[in-house]
Motif scaffolding. Structure first.
Motif, mmCIF file in Angstrom:
data_model
loop_
_atom_site.group_PDB
_atom_site.id
_atom_site.type_symbol
_atom_site.label_atom_id
_atom_site.label_comp_id
_atom_site.label_asym_id
_atom_site.label_seq_id
_atom_site.Cartn_x
_atom_site.Cartn_y
_atom_site.Cartn_z
ATOM 1 N N LEU A 1 8.290 39.602 -13.643
ATOM 2 C CA LEU A 1 7.594 38.389 -13.211
ATOM 3 C C LEU A 1 7.437 38.348 -11.696
ATOM 4 O O LEU A 1 6.407 37.876 -11.188
ATOM 5 C CB LEU A 1 8.345 37.149 -13.695
ATOM 6 C CG LEU A 1 8.222 36.829 -15.181
ATOM 7 C CD1 LEU A 1 9.122 35.675 -15.567
ATOM 8 C CD2 LEU A 1 6.777 36.503 -15.548
ATOM 9 N N ARG A 2 8.422 38.833 -10.977
ATOM 10 C CA ARG A 2 8.303 38.877 -9.513
ATOM 11 C C ARG A 2 7.176 39.814 -9.084
ATOM 12 O O ARG A 2 6.427 39.523 -8.151
ATOM 13 C CB ARG A 2 9.633 39.326 -8.910
ATOM 14 C CG ARG A 2 10.758 38.298 -9.050
ATOM 15 C CD ARG A 2 11.997 38.750 -8.312
ATOM 16 N NE ARG A 2 11.733 38.840 -6.866
ATOM 17 C CZ ARG A 2 12.550 39.458 -6.019
ATOM 18 N NH1 ARG A 2 13.641 40.062 -6.452
ATOM 19 N NH2 ARG A 2 12.262 39.484 -4.732
ATOM 20 N N ILE A 3 7.054 40.945 -9.786
ATOM 21 C CA ILE A 3 5.965 41.882 -9.481
ATOM 22 C C ILE A 3 4.616 41.241 -9.784
ATOM 23 O O ILE A 3 3.665 41.333 -8.987
ATOM 24 C CB ILE A 3 6.139 43.186 -10.292
ATOM 25 C CG1 ILE A 3 7.398 43.930 -9.830
ATOM 26 C CG2 ILE A 3 4.910 44.084 -10.141
ATOM 27 C CD1 ILE A 3 7.750 45.134 -10.676
ATOM 28 N N LEU A 4 4.516 40.572 -10.940
ATOM 29 C CA LEU A 4 3.263 39.907 -11.320
ATOM 30 C C LEU A 4 2.912 38.794 -10.340
ATOM 31 O O LEU A 4 1.744 38.574 -10.024
ATOM 32 C CB LEU A 4 3.370 39.359 -12.744
ATOM 33 C CG LEU A 4 3.435 40.400 -13.865
ATOM 34 C CD1 LEU A 4 3.662 39.727 -15.210
ATOM 35 C CD2 LEU A 4 2.142 41.218 -13.904
ATOM 36 N N HIS A 5 3.934 38.073 -9.863
ATOM 37 C CA HIS A 5 3.701 37.027 -8.860
ATOM 38 C C HIS A 5 3.060 37.621 -7.605
ATOM 39 O O HIS A 5 2.114 37.051 -7.044
ATOM 40 C CB HIS A 5 5.031 36.358 -8.471
ATOM 41 C CG HIS A 5 5.330 35.109 -9.241
ATOM 42 N ND1 HIS A 5 5.944 35.132 -10.463
ATOM 43 C CD2 HIS A 5 5.085 33.804 -8.969
ATOM 44 C CE1 HIS A 5 6.082 33.897 -10.904
ATOM 45 N NE2 HIS A 5 5.564 33.066 -10.020
ATOM 46 N N THR A 6 3.577 38.766 -7.191
ATOM 47 C CA THR A 6 3.052 39.410 -5.979
ATOM 48 C C THR A 6 1.618 39.888 -6.185
ATOM 49 O O THR A 6 0.755 39.695 -5.318
ATOM 50 C CB THR A 6 3.948 40.600 -5.591
ATOM 51 O OG1 THR A 6 5.297 40.133 -5.410
ATOM 52 C CG2 THR A 6 3.464 41.247 -4.302
ATOM 53 N N LEU A 7 1.340 40.504 -7.344
ATOM 54 C CA LEU A 7 0.009 41.032 -7.624
ATOM 55 C C LEU A 7 -1.030 39.921 -7.763
ATOM 56 O O LEU A 7 -2.188 40.080 -7.359
ATOM 57 C CB LEU A 7 0.041 41.881 -8.898
ATOM 58 C CG LEU A 7 0.881 43.167 -8.838
ATOM 59 C CD1 LEU A 7 0.922 43.843 -10.203
ATOM 60 C CD2 LEU A 7 0.315 44.120 -7.793
ATOM 61 N N MET A 8 -0.621 38.806 -8.340
ATOM 62 C CA MET A 8 -1.570 37.712 -8.609
ATOM 63 C C MET A 8 -1.582 36.654 -7.510
ATOM 64 O O MET A 8 -2.252 35.625 -7.666
ATOM 65 C CB MET A 8 -1.213 37.030 -9.938
ATOM 66 C CG MET A 8 -1.331 37.902 -11.150
ATOM 67 S SD MET A 8 -1.008 36.945 -12.657
ATOM 68 C CE MET A 8 -0.977 38.239 -13.886
#
Length: 325
Positions: A134-141
């Motif tokens: 989720l942290r990675i997805l937060h950064t990408l989005m």
């Protein structure tokens, strides 16, 4: 490479796994107990998964937006790609219709119902495992999220961990009913909250019943009285109304008598008085006893008048369940 049945199966598996993961994580985030996570986080390092989970829970709207976008990516975009791919593999319209219905059932059961049930059942474990992704997805989005938050500001609302007295009461009651905490522990929690509703004037021994002695008397004059009366503390009064010279424990007077100090005045052996207002709450009063180990306090009204005495046992009797209204 020409479309094949194997490619179709792989695409179905990817969509189902992606949809199931998103559904399970969403259910876990909605069902996870923030107090439980806070307890775990307090025992770990600041950058642990539990602490990161608390941050994600604090911005729950943003986190759910990320999960929803990802989930719809698998369900909608994946289904469109699967439909086109399936049309190339399955030639008959009847077979394609049957395939669409079967895939819909798979998505509902395997991609939604089952993972959400598991996410609710194992909310803490699944929520903690999902933190890195989720942290990675937060950064990408992030750019897209900032745009959405400008359009829908409600997403940015923070979710603080909080509770109140009634909620704690209900939690204790449910915990007792389910056997997670002892019944006497739940009862003690209720009594602790009761302290906040009681004041010193509710628990004190009124002045008319309080054991009092004249400070000008000597021990010989009151020896018979203190032998017959088991009151642990006595208030030593002066020559004026509401003039209190001090308090003295019964043991101290008996010890002086045994030592032959019969002629000693009560005013000479009494201890300084600790005054408390009659409107002080019982829970605050309990901390006053903790700071000052003296066994009795003199209760006064708003004008400083002597209205009663109170000991720590009066407050503790509420916690023990002995106190009656």
């Amino acid at each position: 490479m020409e479309p094949s049945v194997y490619g179709l199966v792989v695409l179905i598996i990817i969509i189902l796994i992606g949809s199931a993961c998103c559904s399970g994580v969403e259910a876990a985030f909605l069902a996870v107990n923030s107090i439980r996570i806070l307890e775990i986080a307090s025992k770990q390092k600041p950058k642990s998964s539990a602490n990161q989970l608390l941050k994600l829970r604090k911005h729950l709207g943003r986190t759910l937006t990320v999960i929803t976008i990802t989930n719809n990516g698998f369900n909608i975009i994946g289904s469109l790609i699967l439909g086109v791919y399936g049309a190339l593999v399955i030639s008959s319209s009847y077979g394609l219709t049957l395939f669409s219905i079967s895939f819909y059932i798979l998505v509902v059961l395997v991609g939604e119902v089952l993972p959400k049930a598991l996410g609710t059942r194992f909310s803490v474990q699944i929520a903690l495992l999902s933190v890195p992704i989720l942290r990675i997805l937060h950064t990408l989005m992030r750019p897209f999220l900032l745009l959405i938050e400008q359009i829908f500001p409600v997403i940015t609302a923070e979710n603080e961990i909080s509770t109140d007295e009634e909620e704690i009461r209900q939690m204790a009651k449910i915990g007792s009913q389910k056997g997670l905490i002892e019944a006497d522990e739940a009862a003690m929690i209720f009594k602790v909250f009761q302290l906040n509703d009681l004041k010193a004037k509710d628990l004190m021994l009124p002045r008319v019943s309080a054991p009092c002695l004249d400070g000008s008397s000597n021990l010989e004059e009151i020896s018979k009285l203190i032998m017959d009366d088991n009151s642990p503390w006595w208030v030593i009064l002066g020559d004026k109304v509401d003039k209190i010279q001090g308090v003295v424990p019964r043991e101290r007077m008996l010890a002086e008598l045994i030592n032959g100090e019969n002629k000693k005045l009560l005013s000479e052996i009494c201890e300084p008085v600790d005054y408390i207002p009659e409107m002080i709450k019982a829970d605050q009063l309990l901390t006053r006893f903790d700071k000052n180990h003296k066994g009795v306090k003199v209760v006064v009204d708003e004008f400083g008048g002597f209205v009663g005495i109170i000991g720590a046992e009066a407050v503790l009797s509420v916690l023990a369940g002995w106190w009656k209204k």
